[in-house]
Design a protein around this motif. Structure first.
Motif, PDB file in Angstrom:
ATOM      1  N   UNK A 139       0.820  -1.217   0.000  1.00 37.97           N
ATOM      2  CA  UNK A 139       0.000   0.000   0.000  1.00 37.97           C
ATOM      3  C   UNK A 139       0.854   1.268   0.000  1.00 37.97           C
ATOM      4  N   UNK A 140       1.927   1.264   0.744  1.00 37.93           N
ATOM      5  CA  UNK A 140       2.750   2.464   0.822  1.00 37.93           C
ATOM      6  C   UNK A 140       2.033   3.602   1.518  1.00 37.93           C
ATOM      7  N   UNK A 141       1.500   3.352   2.721  1.00 34.87           N
ATOM      8  CA  UNK A 141       0.721   4.375   3.419  1.00 34.87           C
ATOM      9  C   UNK A 141       1.548   5.605   3.769  1.00 34.87           C
ATOM     10  N   UNK A 142       2.861   5.454   3.849  1.00 29.56           N
ATOM     11  CA  UNK A 142       3.709   6.603   4.147  1.00 29.56           C
ATOM     12  C   UNK A 142       4.154   7.365   2.918  1.00 29.56           C
ATOM     13  N   UNK A 199       2.171  -1.313   6.696  1.00 27.05           N
ATOM     14  CA  UNK A 199       3.414  -0.738   7.197  1.00 27.05           C
ATOM     15  C   UNK A 199       3.426   0.783   7.129  1.00 27.05           C
ATOM     16  N   UNK A 200       4.162   1.386   8.052  1.00 19.97           N
ATOM     17  CA  UNK A 200       4.427   2.820   7.998  1.00 19.97           C
ATOM     18  C   UNK A 200       5.676   2.984   7.133  1.00 19.97           C
ATOM     19  N   UNK A 201       5.465   3.087   5.844  1.00 17.81           N
ATOM     20  CA  UNK A 201       6.588   3.079   4.906  1.00 17.81           C
ATOM     21  C   UNK A 201       6.129   3.632   3.568  1.00 17.81           C
ATOM     22  N   UNK A 202       7.103   3.964   2.720  1.00 18.73           N
ATOM     23  CA  UNK A 202       6.773   4.228   1.324  1.00 18.73           C
ATOM     24  C   UNK A 202       7.483   3.203   0.460  1.00 18.73           C
ATOM     25  N   UNK A 203       6.839   2.824  -0.630  1.00 20.71           N
ATOM     26  CA  UNK A 203       7.370   1.761  -1.490  1.00 20.71           C
ATOM     27  C   UNK A 203       7.513   2.224  -2.938  1.00 20.71           C
ATOM     28  N   UNK A 204       7.040   3.419  -3.231  1.00 19.87           N
ATOM     29  CA  UNK A 204       7.172   3.982  -4.575  1.00 19.87           C
ATOM     30  C   UNK A 204       7.225   5.505  -4.444  1.00 19.87           C
ATOM     31  N   UNK A 205       7.747   6.157  -5.463  1.00 18.53           N
ATOM     32  CA  UNK A 205       7.846   7.618  -5.427  1.00 18.53           C
ATOM     33  C   UNK A 205       7.895   8.131  -6.851  1.00 18.53           C
ATOM     34  N   UNK A 206       7.724   9.439  -6.994  1.00 17.65           N
ATOM     35  CA  UNK A 206       7.645  10.036  -8.319  1.00 17.65           C
ATOM     36  C   UNK A 206       6.201  10.139  -8.776  1.00 17.65           C
ATOM     37  N   UNK A 223       9.749   6.591   6.339  1.00 17.60           N
ATOM     38  CA  UNK A 223       9.276   7.949   6.096  1.00 17.60           C
ATOM     39  C   UNK A 223      10.004   8.881   7.063  1.00 17.60           C
ATOM     40  N   UNK A 224      10.213  10.137   6.692  1.00 17.63           N
ATOM     41  CA  UNK A 224      10.839  11.074   7.631  1.00 17.63           C
ATOM     42  C   UNK A 224       9.886  11.375   8.774  1.00 17.63           C
ATOM     43  N   UNK A 225      10.411  11.477   9.973  1.00 18.51           N
ATOM     44  CA  UNK A 225       9.564  11.786  11.140  1.00 18.51           C
ATOM     45  C   UNK A 225       9.437  13.299  11.267  1.00 18.51           C
ATOM     46  N   UNK A 279      10.916  14.924  -1.726  1.00 18.66           N
ATOM     47  CA  UNK A 279      11.971  14.340  -0.895  1.00 18.66           C
ATOM     48  C   UNK A 279      12.077  12.838  -1.116  1.00 18.66           C
ATOM     49  N   UNK A 280      10.938  12.144  -1.165  1.00 17.53           N
ATOM     50  CA  UNK A 280      10.969  10.702  -1.343  1.00 17.53           C
ATOM     51  C   UNK A 280      11.445  10.321  -2.739  1.00 17.53           C
ATOM     52  N   UNK A 281      11.061  11.086  -3.749  1.00 14.54           N
ATOM     53  CA  UNK A 281      11.507  10.793  -5.109  1.00 14.54           C
ATOM     54  C   UNK A 281      13.017  10.961  -5.239  1.00 14.54           C
ATOM     55  N   UNK A 282      13.559  11.996  -4.617  1.00 15.59           N
ATOM     56  CA  UNK A 282      15.003  12.213  -4.683  1.00 15.59           C
ATOM     57  C   UNK A 282      15.753  11.079  -4.000  1.00 15.59           C
ATOM     58  N   UNK A 283      15.251  10.627  -2.844  1.00 14.97           N
ATOM     59  CA  UNK A 283      15.909   9.524  -2.133  1.00 14.97           C
ATOM     60  C   UNK A 283      15.821   8.232  -2.929  1.00 14.97           C
ATOM     61  N   UNK A 284      14.620   7.888  -3.408  1.00 16.51           N
ATOM     62  CA  UNK A 284      14.468   6.630  -4.119  1.00 16.51           C
ATOM     63  C   UNK A 284      15.265   6.619  -5.420  1.00 16.51           C
ATOM     64  N   UNK A 285      15.321   7.755  -6.104  1.00 17.88           N
ATOM     65  CA  UNK A 285      16.105   7.827  -7.323  1.00 17.88           C
ATOM     66  C   UNK A 285      17.587   7.580  -7.038  1.00 17.88           C
ATOM     67  N   UNK A 286      18.082   8.099  -5.918  1.00 23.30           N
ATOM     68  CA  UNK A 286      19.480   7.855  -5.548  1.00 23.30           C
ATOM     69  C   UNK A 286      19.716   6.384  -5.240  1.00 23.30           C
TER      70      UNK A 286
END
Length: 487
Positions: free
Chosen positions: A63-66, A94-101, A118-120, A360-367
């Protein structure tokens, strides 16, 4: 907050150990990965367990709720269908992200293939609360969300993990799935104190607890779910059980499965840890008394008949707090983030918090998956460890969903896949990833021979019909097939 459903002691159900789980004594409940269960074709093992009165809980991972995007309605519907098909009293994610962009960043959507932290921050909490409420509204049973393990830390975090979870529960009424192995992972990898996290948690919101194994290498703890449970993890479980009696505790194992007797010994160690901690707490005059019996009551009997309602953001918490909540600082719109939907000017698909979190999440996942520069403030060494871990998991899962590839490529499979994954992020799930990897190898010009012919035949058989003539990928697909057929 209503009394949690008493589950007892359980184990993660996996097809590889299905028979062993059925034959294990003292199993009150099991947890099945939601995405691996088809509502119309439930595994016979799960049906037999249900007939015996064993509770089955679907555990979502996609789901990627975060994440910055709102929860996908199709995925929510699928999770709801699994809960109903299994007669489950609750579902977990989960409290997480699994995709970005995607649209919020005007960039291609990338898939992590794994749970990322996810950032707190207040922005991330605002987005998470909205997403959790959307999930609660779509699910027929209560939702519990899990803290995850992480190799990396976000710069500029504004809350501890305990404060972040406290505010999440306070604002949404969601329950918590506390993974004590993940607390240990974050202790080793991020220097976070598990006791402090437990002290800040709203323990009355705990739905159940995960216990799992891992290993340490070069100062990094890997939450593998493929190794025995370490003593420090049991120590954290004991600390938690000294504060509250967990409604349920579950042993997770996802691969490298040992003999059933070894799994039973781990379950015995978990039960012993809970009993000793509970007895010590009762002797000291604190802690919640243990429930009578092992198996849980029905959701109706427990008062849990549907999604947990969001509490009044202006009122007190739904249950007496065990610690002071994190400080609530008004946001830049002049309102408290996470309040009633519609009252915050930033709410909505394109709200400012979502856009900031998305970027922020897209930049991290892309890296991590596409080789772009590390965002400012991140530990580049740890990002490298995380990137290699993501690529390794990706290679492992592709090998499972397409076992013909490691069979065809033999010892060359893993190095070839890891080289491929360095600059080619996953965009369409693992099955699509397997096809893209095979296509990449074939177009790169493998030496002609029996192995290459087998790989070409495998790709041509599974690549499916070409897109419709008007589809933008139609020309590329036709060209690829022509190229491969000529070889």
């Amino acid at each position: 907050m209503r009394e949690p459903i008493r589950l007892g002691t359980g184990i993660g159900w996996r097809p590889e150990i299905a028979e062993a789980v059925e034959n294990m004594p003292g199993i009150d409940w099991v947890e099945a990965v939601a995405e691996n269960v088809c509502p119309g074709h439930l595994p016979a093992s799960l049906l037999r367990l249900r007939e015996r009165g064993v509770t089955v809980v679907p555990h979502g991972v996609s789901l990627g709720l975060g994440g910055a995007d709102r929860p996908d309605e199709t995925r929510l519907t699928a999770l709801a269908e699994r809960a109903e098909a299994l007669g489950s009293p609750l579902v977990t994610e989960h409290i997480a992200f699994v995709r970005a962009g995607g649209p919020l960043t005007a960039s291609p959507q990338l898939e992590a293939g794994h749970l990322l932290p996810v950032p707190r921050t207040r922005d991330a909490l605002h987005v998470l609360c909205e997403n959790v409420r959307a999930a609660q509204a779509a699910l027929p049973v209560p939702l519990a969300v899990e803290n995850i393990a992480a190799l990396i830390s976000w710069p500029g975090e504004e809350m501890t993990e305990g404060q972040f979870l406290y505010d999440l529960v306070d604002r949404t009424g969601v329950r918590l799935l506390i993974d004590v192995a993940n607390l240990h992972t974050n202790h080793v990898n991020r220097g976070e104190d598990p006791a402090k996290a437990l002290g800040e948690l709203p323990v009355e919101a705990i739905a159940y607890v995960h216990v799992a194994g891992g290993f340490e290498r070069d100062g990094v703890w890997h939450d593998s779910h493929a190794h025995p449970v370490a003593q420090p993890v049991l120590d954290i479980l004991a600390d938690l059980a000294s504060r509250v009696t967990p409604p349920g505790v579950l042993l997770e194992r996802d691969e490298n499965f040992p003999e059933p007797a070894e799994l039973e010994r781990e379950l015995t160690a978990i039960r012993g840890t809970l009993e000793k901690a509970g007895a010590t707490a009762r002797a000291a005059g604190h802690g919640t008394p243990a429930p009578a019996g092992g198996r849980g009551v029905s959701p109706t009997a427990a008062g849990e008949t549907g999604a947990a309602p969001a509490p009044d953001p202006g009122g007190p918490p739904a249950a007496p707090p065990t610690t002071a909540p994190a400080s609530r600082t008004p946001d830049d719109a002049g309102s408290v983030p996470g309040g009633t939907p519609g009252t915050d000017p930033r709410a909505g698909t394109g709200s400012a918090p979502r856009q900031r979190v998305a970027l922020a999440q897209a930049a991290l996942l892309s890296a991590l998956v596409a080789g772009t520069p590390a965002p400012e403030g991140f530990d580049r060494t740890r990002l490298g460890v995380q990137a290699r871990a993501l690529a390794a998991k990706r290679a492992d899962v592709v090998a499972k969903v397409a076992p013909e590839l490691p069979e065809i490529l033999a010892d060359g499979y893993r190095p070839a896949f890891l080289a491929y994954a360095q600059r080619r992020p996953m965009t369409g799930g693992y099955r699509r990833d397997a096809l893209d990897f095979a296509e990449h190898l074939l177009l790169a010009g493998l030496p002609e021979g029996a192995r290459t012919r087998r790989l070409r035949d495998w790709w041509l058989e599974r690549s499916g019909p070409a897109p419709l003539p008007g589809h933008p990928l139609a020309r590329l697909a036709r060209a690829t097939r022509r190229t491969l057929l000529r070889r």
